[in-house]
Design a protein around this motif. Structure first.
Motif, PDB file in Angstrom:
ATOM      1  N   ARG A 183      -5.058 -14.899  -6.968  1.00 36.80           N
ATOM      2  CA  ARG A 183      -5.408 -14.989  -5.539  1.00 36.80           C
ATOM      3  C   ARG A 183      -4.997 -13.727  -4.793  1.00 36.80           C
ATOM      4  O   ARG A 183      -5.750 -13.213  -3.968  1.00 36.80           O
ATOM      5  CB  ARG A 183      -4.738 -16.219  -4.913  1.00 36.80           C
ATOM      6  CG  ARG A 183      -5.590 -17.473  -4.958  1.00 36.80           C
ATOM      7  CD  ARG A 183      -5.018 -18.586  -4.094  1.00 36.80           C
ATOM      8  NE  ARG A 183      -3.711 -19.052  -4.545  1.00 36.80           N
ATOM      9  CZ  ARG A 183      -3.523 -19.914  -5.525  1.00 36.80           C
ATOM     10  NH1 ARG A 183      -4.552 -20.399  -6.174  1.00 36.80           N
ATOM     11  NH2 ARG A 183      -2.315 -20.297  -5.858  1.00 36.80           N
ATOM     12  N   GLU A 184      -3.784 -13.235  -5.101  1.00 37.07           N
ATOM     13  CA  GLU A 184      -3.313 -12.009  -4.446  1.00 37.07           C
ATOM     14  C   GLU A 184      -4.230 -10.835  -4.774  1.00 37.07           C
ATOM     15  O   GLU A 184      -4.582 -10.038  -3.889  1.00 37.07           O
ATOM     16  CB  GLU A 184      -1.872 -11.692  -4.886  1.00 37.07           C
ATOM     17  CG  GLU A 184      -0.833 -12.628  -4.311  1.00 37.07           C
ATOM     18  CD  GLU A 184       0.558 -12.382  -4.890  1.00 37.07           C
ATOM     19  OE1 GLU A 184       0.753 -11.376  -5.609  1.00 37.07           O
ATOM     20  OE2 GLU A 184       1.446 -13.207  -4.618  1.00 37.07           O
ATOM     21  N   LEU A 185      -4.626 -10.730  -6.039  1.00 36.56           N
ATOM     22  CA  LEU A 185      -5.521  -9.642  -6.441  1.00 36.56           C
ATOM     23  C   LEU A 185      -6.894  -9.784  -5.783  1.00 36.56           C
ATOM     24  O   LEU A 185      -7.497  -8.780  -5.371  1.00 36.56           O
ATOM     25  CB  LEU A 185      -5.655  -9.590  -7.961  1.00 36.56           C
ATOM     26  CG  LEU A 185      -4.419  -9.116  -8.719  1.00 36.56           C
ATOM     27  CD1 LEU A 185      -4.619  -9.283 -10.213  1.00 36.56           C
ATOM     28  CD2 LEU A 185      -4.096  -7.670  -8.379  1.00 36.56           C
TER      29      LEU A 185
ATOM     30  N   ASN B 225      -8.521  -7.153  -3.374  1.00 39.11           N
ATOM     31  CA  ASN B 225      -9.863  -6.651  -3.666  1.00 39.11           C
ATOM     32  C   ASN B 225     -10.772  -6.812  -2.449  1.00 39.11           C
ATOM     33  O   ASN B 225     -11.550  -5.907  -2.124  1.00 39.11           O
ATOM     34  CB  ASN B 225     -10.447  -7.386  -4.879  1.00 39.11           C
ATOM     35  CG  ASN B 225     -11.746  -6.775  -5.337  1.00 39.11           C
ATOM     36  OD1 ASN B 225     -11.855  -5.556  -5.432  1.00 39.11           O
ATOM     37  ND2 ASN B 225     -12.724  -7.617  -5.620  1.00 39.11           N
ATOM     38  N   THR B 226     -10.643  -7.946  -1.770  1.00 37.17           N
ATOM     39  CA  THR B 226     -11.455  -8.177  -0.566  1.00 37.17           C
ATOM     40  C   THR B 226     -11.117  -7.132   0.506  1.00 37.17           C
ATOM     41  O   THR B 226     -12.015  -6.543   1.114  1.00 37.17           O
ATOM     42  CB  THR B 226     -11.220  -9.599  -0.024  1.00 37.17           C
ATOM     43  OG1 THR B 226     -11.578 -10.540  -1.041  1.00 37.17           O
ATOM     44  CG2 THR B 226     -12.028  -9.864   1.225  1.00 37.17           C
ATOM     45  N   LYS B 227      -9.818  -6.892   0.711  1.00 40.21           N
ATOM     46  CA  LYS B 227      -9.390  -5.877   1.687  1.00 40.21           C
ATOM     47  C   LYS B 227      -9.896  -4.499   1.279  1.00 40.21           C
ATOM     48  O   LYS B 227     -10.380  -3.728   2.121  1.00 40.21           O
ATOM     49  CB  LYS B 227      -7.865  -5.853   1.814  1.00 40.21           C
ATOM     50  CG  LYS B 227      -7.296  -7.052   2.522  1.00 40.21           C
ATOM     51  CD  LYS B 227      -5.784  -6.999   2.543  1.00 40.21           C
ATOM     52  CE  LYS B 227      -5.198  -8.287   3.123  1.00 40.21           C
ATOM     53  NZ  LYS B 227      -3.750  -8.335   3.037  1.00 40.21           N
ATOM     54  N   PHE B 228      -9.797  -4.203  -0.011  1.00 40.23           N
ATOM     55  CA  PHE B 228     -10.270  -2.912  -0.500  1.00 40.23           C
ATOM     56  C   PHE B 228     -11.774  -2.783  -0.274  1.00 40.23           C
ATOM     57  O   PHE B 228     -12.256  -1.725   0.169  1.00 40.23           O
ATOM     58  CB  PHE B 228      -9.930  -2.763  -1.990  1.00 40.23           C
ATOM     59  CG  PHE B 228     -10.413  -1.482  -2.588  1.00 40.23           C
ATOM     60  CD1 PHE B 228      -9.770  -0.284  -2.305  1.00 40.23           C
ATOM     61  CD2 PHE B 228     -11.519  -1.455  -3.429  1.00 40.23           C
ATOM     62  CE1 PHE B 228     -10.218   0.915  -2.848  1.00 40.23           C
ATOM     63  CE2 PHE B 228     -11.973  -0.261  -3.965  1.00 40.23           C
ATOM     64  CZ  PHE B 228     -11.316   0.925  -3.680  1.00 40.23           C
ATOM     65  N   GLN B 229     -12.521  -3.848  -0.551  1.00 34.42           N
ATOM     66  CA  GLN B 229     -13.986  -3.825  -0.330  1.00 34.42           C
ATOM     67  C   GLN B 229     -14.294  -3.594   1.146  1.00 34.42           C
ATOM     68  O   GLN B 229     -15.195  -2.819   1.486  1.00 34.42           O
ATOM     69  CB  GLN B 229     -14.628  -5.149  -0.796  1.00 34.42           C
ATOM     70  CG  GLN B 229     -14.701  -5.327  -2.285  1.00 34.42           C
ATOM     71  CD  GLN B 229     -15.726  -4.391  -2.924  1.00 34.42           C
ATOM     72  OE1 GLN B 229     -16.318  -3.519  -2.290  1.00 34.42           O
ATOM     73  NE2 GLN B 229     -15.913  -4.548  -4.210  1.00 34.42           N
ATOM     74  N   GLU B 230     -13.527  -4.260   2.019  1.00 39.67           N
ATOM     75  CA  GLU B 230     -13.746  -4.076   3.462  1.00 39.67           C
ATOM     76  C   GLU B 230     -13.438  -2.638   3.870  1.00 39.67           C
ATOM     77  O   GLU B 230     -14.188  -2.028   4.643  1.00 39.67           O
ATOM     78  CB  GLU B 230     -12.869  -5.054   4.248  1.00 39.67           C
ATOM     79  CG  GLU B 230     -13.329  -6.503   4.130  1.00 39.67           C
ATOM     80  CD  GLU B 230     -12.341  -7.496   4.731  1.00 39.67           C
ATOM     81  OE1 GLU B 230     -11.242  -7.079   5.192  1.00 39.67           O
ATOM     82  OE2 GLU B 230     -12.658  -8.702   4.730  1.00 39.67           O
TER      83      GLU B 230
END
Length: 139
Positions: free
Chosen positions: A94-96, A100-105
């Motif tokens: 979940r943390e990853l 990943n979501t933050k990185f994509q944003e």
């Protein structure tokens, strides 16, 4: 008198016969007592052997029960350890995924900024080119 002698002989023979029978009866009785004593001894030994075997089986059963209980405890500990590890991995996943979501944003934001920068650059380049043409035209 001959009759008396015959009765006397019969009586002596009868007494000898009785003594012989008593002797044989005593031998049979002694033999039976010996046999009964042997059988009783064998029965007691068989009983003792059976009790010892029962005690050994009871001990084996107890030891097997302990092993089963220990195996259950170990299995429960292993299950708990596996559950803990699964939960830890799921939390890490979940943390990853969040990272990943933050990185994509952030990546999308950077791509947008680059596109905007290129548009601005192209716009500015177009203005510079227009100014250069206007300057060249005025010279």
């Amino acid at each position: 008198m001959a009759e008396l002698e015959a009765t006397k002989d019969d009586l002596i023979n009868s007494e000898a016969s009785n003594t012989d029978l008593e002797c044989r009866l005593k031998n049979v009785q002694t033999s039976m007592e010996t046999k009964i004593s042997e059988l009783t001894c064998n029965l007691e030994k068989a009983y003792d052997d059976a009790r010892e075997r029962e005690d050994n089986l009871q001990e084996e059963l107890y030891q097997l029960g302990k092993k089963v209980d220990e195996a259950k405890v170990t299995a429960n500990q292993n299950d708990a350890a596996h559950e803990y590890e699964i939960q830890r991995i799921e939390d890490e996943k979940r943390e990853l995924l969040d990272e990943n979501t933050k990185f994509q944003e952030q990546l999308e934001s950077l791509v947008y900024q680059i596109e905007m920068g290129e548009n601005t650059k192209n716009d500015l380049q177009g203005r510079v080119d227009a100014l250069d043409r206007a300057k060249a035209f005025h010279e």
